[in-house]
Design an enzyme around this catalytic site. Structure first.
Site, PDB file in Angstrom:
ATOM      1  N   ASN A   1       0.801  -1.231   0.000  1.00  6.54           N
ATOM      2  CA  ASN A   1       0.000   0.000   0.000  1.00  6.54           C
ATOM      3  C   ASN A   1       0.833   1.281   0.000  1.00  6.54           C
ATOM      4  O   ASN A   1       0.296   2.362  -0.266  1.00  6.54           O
ATOM      5  CB  ASN A   1      -0.995  -0.011   1.161  1.00  6.54           C
ATOM      6  CG  ASN A   1      -2.145  -0.954   0.860  1.00  6.54           C
ATOM      7  OD1 ASN A   1      -2.903  -0.753  -0.094  1.00  6.54           O
ATOM      8  ND2 ASN A   1      -2.264  -2.024   1.638  1.00  6.54           N
TER       9      ASN A   1
ATOM     10  N   ARG B   1      -5.635  -7.191   6.224  1.00 11.38           N
ATOM     11  CA  ARG B   1      -6.595  -6.384   6.985  1.00 11.38           C
ATOM     12  C   ARG B   1      -7.985  -6.959   6.834  1.00 11.38           C
ATOM     13  O   ARG B   1      -8.312  -7.543   5.794  1.00 11.38           O
ATOM     14  CB  ARG B   1      -6.631  -4.969   6.407  1.00 11.38           C
ATOM     15  CG  ARG B   1      -5.831  -3.936   7.142  1.00 11.38           C
ATOM     16  CD  ARG B   1      -5.951  -2.586   6.467  1.00 11.38           C
ATOM     17  NE  ARG B   1      -5.465  -2.587   5.094  1.00 11.38           N
ATOM     18  CZ  ARG B   1      -6.092  -1.993   4.083  1.00 11.38           C
ATOM     19  NH1 ARG B   1      -7.243  -1.352   4.263  1.00 11.38           N
ATOM     20  NH2 ARG B   1      -5.580  -2.038   2.865  1.00 11.38           N
TER      21      ARG B   1
ATOM     22  N   GLU C   1      15.044   1.314  13.020  1.00 12.60           N
ATOM     23  CA  GLU C   1      14.654   2.309  12.006  1.00 12.60           C
ATOM     24  C   GLU C   1      14.663   3.705  12.642  1.00 12.60           C
ATOM     25  O   GLU C   1      14.777   4.710  11.952  1.00 12.60           O
ATOM     26  CB  GLU C   1      13.257   1.967  11.456  1.00 12.60           C
ATOM     27  CG  GLU C   1      12.848   2.828  10.272  1.00 12.60           C
ATOM     28  CD  GLU C   1      11.455   2.514   9.751  1.00 12.60           C
ATOM     29  OE1 GLU C   1      10.776   1.638  10.316  1.00 12.60           O
ATOM     30  OE2 GLU C   1      11.046   3.165   8.775  1.00 12.60           O
TER      31      GLU C   1
ATOM     32  N   ASP D   1      11.038   0.702  -0.493  1.00 14.86           N
ATOM     33  CA  ASP D   1      10.174   0.817   0.689  1.00 14.86           C
ATOM     34  C   ASP D   1       8.727   1.124   0.275  1.00 14.86           C
ATOM     35  O   ASP D   1       7.859   0.261   0.351  1.00 14.86           O
ATOM     36  CB  ASP D   1      10.701   1.914   1.633  1.00 14.86           C
ATOM     37  CG  ASP D   1      10.299   1.671   3.078  1.00 14.86           C
ATOM     38  OD1 ASP D   1       9.663   0.654   3.360  1.00 14.86           O
ATOM     39  OD2 ASP D   1      10.651   2.508   3.936  1.00 14.86           O
ATOM     40  N   ASP D   2       8.484   2.383  -0.139  1.00 16.94           N
ATOM     41  CA  ASP D   2       7.129   2.825  -0.494  1.00 16.94           C
ATOM     42  C   ASP D   2       7.244   3.734  -1.705  1.00 16.94           C
ATOM     43  O   ASP D   2       7.268   4.964  -1.567  1.00 16.94           O
ATOM     44  CB  ASP D   2       6.530   3.609   0.684  1.00 16.94           C
ATOM     45  CG  ASP D   2       6.398   2.758   1.943  1.00 16.94           C
ATOM     46  OD1 ASP D   2       5.553   1.863   1.967  1.00 16.94           O
ATOM     47  OD2 ASP D   2       7.164   3.001   2.904  1.00 16.94           O
TER      48      ASP D   2
HETATM   49  C1  6MZ Z   1       7.714   0.744   9.020  1.00 11.83           C
HETATM   50  C2  6MZ Z   1       6.260   0.752   7.242  1.00 11.83           C
HETATM   51  C3  6MZ Z   1       7.043   1.711   6.575  1.00 11.83           C
HETATM   52  O1  6MZ Z   1       1.093  -3.354   4.709  1.00 11.83           O
HETATM   53  O2  6MZ Z   1      -0.849  -1.925   4.101  1.00 11.83           O
HETATM   54  N1  6MZ Z   1       5.220   0.468   6.454  1.00 11.83           N
HETATM   55  N2  6MZ Z   1       6.603   0.273   8.450  1.00 11.83           N
HETATM   56  N3  6MZ Z   1       8.498   1.666   8.453  1.00 11.83           N
HETATM   57  C4  6MZ Z   1       8.208   2.179   7.243  1.00 11.83           C
HETATM   58  N4  6MZ Z   1       9.034   3.135   6.758  1.00 11.83           N
HETATM   59  C5  6MZ Z   1       8.657   4.191   5.909  1.00 11.83           C
HETATM   60  N5  6MZ Z   1       6.469   1.957   5.390  1.00 11.83           N
HETATM   61  C6  6MZ Z   1       5.361   1.185   5.325  1.00 11.83           C
HETATM   62  O3  6MZ Z   1       1.496  -1.174   3.552  1.00 11.83           O
HETATM   63  C7  6MZ Z   1       1.500  -0.061   4.426  1.00 11.83           C
HETATM   64  C8  6MZ Z   1       2.068  -0.471   5.761  1.00 11.83           C
HETATM   65  O4  6MZ Z   1       3.443  -0.827   5.638  1.00 11.83           O
HETATM   66  C9  6MZ Z   1       4.149  -0.478   6.813  1.00 11.83           C
HETATM   67  C10 6MZ Z   1       3.164   0.164   7.768  1.00 11.83           C
HETATM   68  O5  6MZ Z   1       2.667  -0.816   8.646  1.00 11.83           O
HETATM   69  C11 6MZ Z   1       2.059   0.630   6.816  1.00 11.83           C
HETATM   70  O6  6MZ Z   1       0.807   0.759   7.433  1.00 11.83           O
HETATM   71  P1  6MZ Z   1       0.509  -2.434   3.686  1.00 11.83           P
HETATM   72  O7  6MZ Z   1       0.500  -3.020   2.308  1.00 11.83           O
END
Ligand code: 6MZ
Length: 365
Positions: free
Chosen positions: A22, A120, A222, A304-305
């Protein structure tokens, strides 16, 4: 990306091992989701950390960086994920998001991807955690059917905020899929807001996962001041570490932690733009990539994202190369070595190594 250098990084075959589903949703897919749910009144600015901010951070050059940069209270804006979760709350949404994300990684030259996501349940749409995992698997299979050139595996994520019981249930669910998904579900990720909860409460769930044969990738250190938690979880030991920003003594960690990571030879997943935009690292030049790379320790460059931080893996490799002065040959080696740290079995590693050999420019052979 449009010049010759950008083409090199995009065409470079790559392995992505740290991608939260996500957090990886692109601008285009967010657009589709917003159109599906206009009543939520969500705007793009709420789902991504924009270009303006990145530009400011990019301008940070080495001599502007403070050494021994230690802390920020609110390292990552976890509110962003709450907004995205509102947009992605049904099987249909998850399927679309997962297929889009996989195809985008493939278009960026990623040949092997380990996606992670937190199952979820959403009462409003009837979504269950089981269906959540099944839907991600369905999306992976769909991409395979369409012959998208990428091998995708799935890590089931534990959100540390949800405590020990949910963690244990998540592991049990992951175990079922580990046995029934034909090798697609291969591991567990521990993630979520690092300032919430303590790893000791999750230890038995993680140990159980490890004993079942699931691979473990844990977000460790982190943020600062997690020394004891990291020390405890390193004893499991995890198969890979996410971030590890504050492990080393220069960042307020300790030589003891570094020694443990080195002795156990645990690879680190490094996400530069995420750390800079999330403000746990002052600027690219100060990123702990430098520390571990020069030590010759196993590291993997990851996004990461990619949606939230407006990046992609090609840009991350390019950033590493320009910031730390890596030659193209060194960049190639970095992407190739990542194959050794994937969770899929040796046969998959061999296939990928062959693929890299086939694509390798003559001058690096
Ligand atoms: C820790 C992170 C993150 O699981 O709903 N998430 N957890 N550190 C980070 N650094 C930036 N980035 C994302 O994707 C979203 C979830 O991934 C984790 C968090 O739990 C976030 O809610 P999903 O696919």
């Amino acid at each position: 990306m449009d010049n010759e250098a950008d083409t090199f990084y995009r065409e470079l075959p790559k392995v992505e091992l740290h991608a939260h589903l996500n957090g990886s949703v692109s601008f285009q897919t967010i657009e589709k989701l917003i159109r599906r749910k206009p009543q939520l009144n969500i705007e793009h600015s709420m789902t991504a950390i924009g270009k303006g901010q990145r530009r400011t951070l990019d301008e940070c050059v080495k001599h502007h960086c403070k050494t021994n940069y230690k802390s920020k209270n609110n390292p990552v804006c976890f509110q962003v994920f709450k907004v995205i979760h509102q947009l992605v709350d049904s099987e249909e949404d998850i399927f679309m998001v997962a297929t889009d994300v996989i195809k985008e990684f493939a278009a960026d030259g990623v040949k092997y991807l380990e996606l992670r996501s937190t199952p979820r349940e959403e009462t409003a749409t009837g979504l269950t955690k089981r269906r959540y995992i099944e839907t991600v698997i369905k999306a992976i299979q769909q991409c395979k059917k369409e012959r998208v050139d990428i091998d995708v595996r799935f890590l089931v994520a534990i959100d540390r905020r949800n405590g020990s019981q949910v963690a244990m249930e998540t592991v049990q669910l992951a175990e079922e899929f580990f046995l029934s998904s034909d090798g697609l579900v291969i591991g567990i990720d521990l993630s979520g807001d690092p300032t919430v909860g303590h790893g000791r409460d999750l230890l038995s769930a993680l140990q159980r996962a490890k004993n079942s044969g699931l691979k473990l990738s844990l977000h460790l250190s982190e943020v600062p001041s997690q020394h004891d938690e990291t020390d405890l979880l390193l004893d499991i030991p995890p198969d890979r570490i996410g971030h590890g920003t504050f492990l080393h003594p220069e960042m307020g960690g300790s030589q003891g932690l570094v020694d443990k990571v080195v002795q156990k030879n645990i690879p680190l997943e490094l996400c530069l733009t995420s750390n800079v935009k999330g403000q746990t690292v002052q600027c690219y030049a100060e990123h702990h990539f430098k520390y571990w790379y020069h030590m010759g320790h196993p590291i993997v460059i990851c996004t990461d994202d990619k949606g939230v931080f407006a990046t992609d893996l090609s840009q991350e490799y390019k950033m590493v190369a320009t910031t730390f002065g890596l030659s193209r040959e060194a960049v190639w080696k970095l992407s190739q070595q990542a194959i050794d740290y994937i969770f899929a079995p040796v046969s998959v590693k061999e296939q990928l190594k062959q693929k890299w050999r086939n694509l390798q420019p003559q001058e690096f052979k």
